[in-house]
Motif scaffolding. Structure first.
Motif, PDB file in Angstrom:
ATOM      1  N   LEU A 109      12.500   3.836  20.265  1.00  0.00           N
ATOM      2  CA  LEU A 109      12.020   3.988  18.890  1.00  0.00           C
ATOM      3  C   LEU A 109      12.608   5.250  18.274  1.00  0.00           C
ATOM      4  O   LEU A 109      12.585   6.317  18.891  1.00  0.00           O
ATOM      5  N   TYR A 110      13.143   5.112  17.066  1.00  0.00           N
ATOM      6  CA  TYR A 110      13.598   6.253  16.277  1.00  0.00           C
ATOM      7  C   TYR A 110      12.628   6.463  15.123  1.00  0.00           C
ATOM      8  O   TYR A 110      12.412   5.546  14.319  1.00  0.00           O
ATOM      9  N   CYS A 111      12.052   7.651  15.027  1.00  0.00           N
ATOM     10  CA  CYS A 111      11.168   8.003  13.915  1.00  0.00           C
ATOM     11  C   CYS A 111      11.976   8.823  12.926  1.00  0.00           C
ATOM     12  O   CYS A 111      12.233  10.017  13.137  1.00  0.00           O
ATOM     13  N   ARG A 134      11.093   3.456  12.619  1.00  0.00           N
ATOM     14  CA  ARG A 134       9.980   3.657  11.695  1.00  0.00           C
ATOM     15  C   ARG A 134      10.268   4.924  10.890  1.00  0.00           C
ATOM     16  O   ARG A 134      10.605   5.955  11.456  1.00  0.00           O
ATOM     17  N   GLN A 135      10.128   4.855   9.577  1.00  0.00           N
ATOM     18  CA  GLN A 135      10.281   6.056   8.743  1.00  0.00           C
ATOM     19  C   GLN A 135       8.955   6.800   8.716  1.00  0.00           C
ATOM     20  O   GLN A 135       7.942   6.267   8.260  1.00  0.00           O
ATOM     21  N   VAL A 314       4.166   9.550  12.863  1.00  0.00           N
ATOM     22  CA  VAL A 314       4.881   9.277  14.115  1.00  0.00           C
ATOM     23  C   VAL A 314       3.965   8.548  15.094  1.00  0.00           C
ATOM     24  O   VAL A 314       4.348   7.535  15.691  1.00  0.00           O
ATOM     25  N   LEU A 315       2.753   9.051  15.256  1.00  0.00           N
ATOM     26  CA  LEU A 315       1.811   8.411  16.181  1.00  0.00           C
ATOM     27  C   LEU A 315       1.453   7.008  15.711  1.00  0.00           C
ATOM     28  O   LEU A 315       1.355   6.073  16.523  1.00  0.00           O
ATOM     29  N   ASP A 316       1.265   6.842  14.403  1.00  0.00           N
ATOM     30  CA  ASP A 316       1.002   5.500  13.864  1.00  0.00           C
ATOM     31  C   ASP A 316       2.211   4.586  14.100  1.00  0.00           C
ATOM     32  O   ASP A 316       2.050   3.390  14.396  1.00  0.00           O
ATOM     33  N   GLY A 317       3.414   5.151  13.969  1.00  0.00           N
ATOM     34  CA  GLY A 317       4.621   4.373  14.202  1.00  0.00           C
ATOM     35  C   GLY A 317       4.737   3.910  15.644  1.00  0.00           C
ATOM     36  O   GLY A 317       5.173   2.792  15.922  1.00  0.00           O
ATOM     37  N   ASP A 319       2.142   3.400  17.636  1.00  0.00           N
ATOM     38  CA  ASP A 319       1.132   2.332  17.768  1.00  0.00           C
ATOM     39  C   ASP A 319       1.673   1.005  17.234  1.00  0.00           C
ATOM     40  O   ASP A 319       1.502  -0.052  17.858  1.00  0.00           O
ATOM     41  N   ASP A 320       2.330   1.078  16.084  1.00  0.00           N
ATOM     42  CA  ASP A 320       2.864  -0.130  15.460  1.00  0.00           C
ATOM     43  C   ASP A 320       3.977  -0.735  16.326  1.00  0.00           C
ATOM     44  O   ASP A 320       4.064  -1.963  16.470  1.00  0.00           O
ATOM     45  N   PHE A 321       4.803   0.123  16.904  1.00  0.00           N
ATOM     46  CA  PHE A 321       5.866  -0.344  17.799  1.00  0.00           C
ATOM     47  C   PHE A 321       5.278  -1.058  19.016  1.00  0.00           C
ATOM     48  O   PHE A 321       5.746  -2.139  19.399  1.00  0.00           O
ATOM     49  N   LEU A 322       4.265  -0.441  19.627  1.00  0.00           N
ATOM     50  CA  LEU A 322       3.658  -1.036  20.818  1.00  0.00           C
ATOM     51  C   LEU A 322       3.018  -2.382  20.501  1.00  0.00           C
ATOM     52  O   LEU A 322       3.039  -3.305  21.320  1.00  0.00           O
ATOM     53  N   GLU A 323       2.475  -2.513  19.292  1.00  0.00           N
ATOM     54  CA  GLU A 323       1.808  -3.757  18.904  1.00  0.00           C
ATOM     55  C   GLU A 323       2.809  -4.858  18.546  1.00  0.00           C
ATOM     56  O   GLU A 323       2.622  -6.024  18.916  1.00  0.00           O
ATOM     57  N   LYS A 324       3.902  -4.489  17.863  1.00  0.00           N
ATOM     58  CA  LYS A 324       4.783  -5.506  17.289  1.00  0.00           C
ATOM     59  C   LYS A 324       6.096  -5.709  18.048  1.00  0.00           C
ATOM     60  O   LYS A 324       6.633  -6.825  18.067  1.00  0.00           O
TER      61      LYS A 324
END
Length: 351
Positions: A109-111, A134-135, A314-317, A319-324
């Protein structure tokens, strides 16, 4: 969730600590791993957890590894998250493919920091299909917008000029400006703060330390944020720290800037002759409207966030990565040679 803060250089502390604060606010766990010989272990705080070796890291089993650098060992558990150690300054001395957008195959993942980097990484994500994007904005800037610096600048009504420089000989303005800075210092018009990259030549550092007097202070620190807040203007070369400064809507005067042709430069005021530096700084300290408009455009494209909440994004990103996305991407490259070098560097030969 357990987050490993993976650090190899002293500048990593200022990038990772805002993330550590956000992790703690969530009630999750954060631990540091200081890799290699170039990072100062004494900068760790008493309330921070440090894992001593790779075996300790593997036993701790992080869920995510936050990396403000270009590489991270694949044998460390957890998804690998790139959070960058600076902005993309597009140095003319390096090809774009060897710099900010260099895909080495380490990260899941790149933030990204803003639209002008998000677009590039999203295109590469479609090409390689083994990482997501994720931006989020950049965690290192959170304190810039949320913490008020305890100023060391002199309260004498004079503007404060901050001189920063990269250590790369072909790019550095520091060796070329010693005499000019001495002359401007002696004019007694401005307060001067000087701070260099930690890898700057000791000889150059010694020259600037010798310039210290009531008008000029040389600062050695692992956290440049308070200096950025204190200064009214920055003099720099082609170092990414100038873009951090610019995000405050403050002008930057560069000396012989070597941003690669074809990349935006209008947000900077460039000087090629040391004799013109004084008049240019005087002009820029007036915050001219035309220049400020160019700076605003650049900020919107580079880092549009001023809420100090990029760490949370970043933390939300993650979470979103792990989910999707987790488990749905192609497998990352094996990187056998690079991983062998990492094992040798860290002295770890286990599974």
């Amino acid at each position: 969730m357990r987050y490993l803060l993976y650090a190899e250089q002293n500048y990593s502390y200022a990038i990772l600590r805002p993330l550590q604060e956000a992790i703690r606010r969530r009630g999750d766990e954060a631990a540091w791993f200081l890799a290699g010989s170039e990072i100062n272990h004494s900068y760790i705080h008493e309330d921070e957890t440090k894992l001593e070796n790779v075996r300790d890291v593997i036993a701790w089993r992080p869920d995510a590894v936050l990396v403000p650098g270009d590489h991270v060992p694949s044998f460390i558990p957890g998804i690998k998250v790139a959070i960058f150690h600076g902005f993309n300054v597009a140095k003319a001395s390096r090809k774009e493919s060897r710099e900010h957008f260099n895909i080495r195959g380490y990260f899941d993942l790149y933030c990204t920091q803003g639209p002008n980097t998000t677009k590039g990484f999203e295109q590469l994500a479609k090409k390689y299909e083994f990482f997501s994007v994720r931006q989020t904005g950049w965690s290192a800037l959170d304190p810039l917008f949320t913490n008020v610096a305890s100023s060391t600048a002199k309260d004498n009504g004079k503007p404060t000029v901050l001189l920063c420089s990269t250590f790369t000989k072909k790019l550095s303005c520091a060796p070329l400006l010693v005499d000019a800075v001495r002359k401007m210092r002696d004019l007694d018009e401005w307060n001067w703060l000087v701070q260099f990259h930690p890898k700057m030549s000791p000889e150059i550092v010694a020259e600037y330390k010798a310039l210290q007097n009531k008008n000029l202070t040389f600062v050695e620190t692992d956290n440049v944020i308070p200096l950025l807040q204190q200064a009214d203007l920055m003099i720099c070369d082609t170092s990414s720290v100038m873009l951090m400064f610019l995000m405050q809507r403050k002008p930057v005067v560069t000396f012989r800037n070597q941003t690669r042709e074809g990349n935006r430069k209008e947000h900077l005021i460039n000087v090629t002759e040391a004799e013109k530096l004084h008049d240019t700084v005087t002009y820029a300290l007036g915050y001219p409207a035309e220049q400020m408009s160019k700076i605003d455009e650049y900020i919107a494209d580079t880092h549009p966030y001023t809420d100090g909440k990029s760490s949370e994004r970043v933390l939300d990103g993650i979470d979103d990565f792990l989910e999707k996305d987790f488990g749905k991407l192609k497998r990352k490259p094996l990187n056998l040679i690079r991983n062998f070098k990492q094992r040798k560097k860290l002295g770890y030969w286990g599974l």
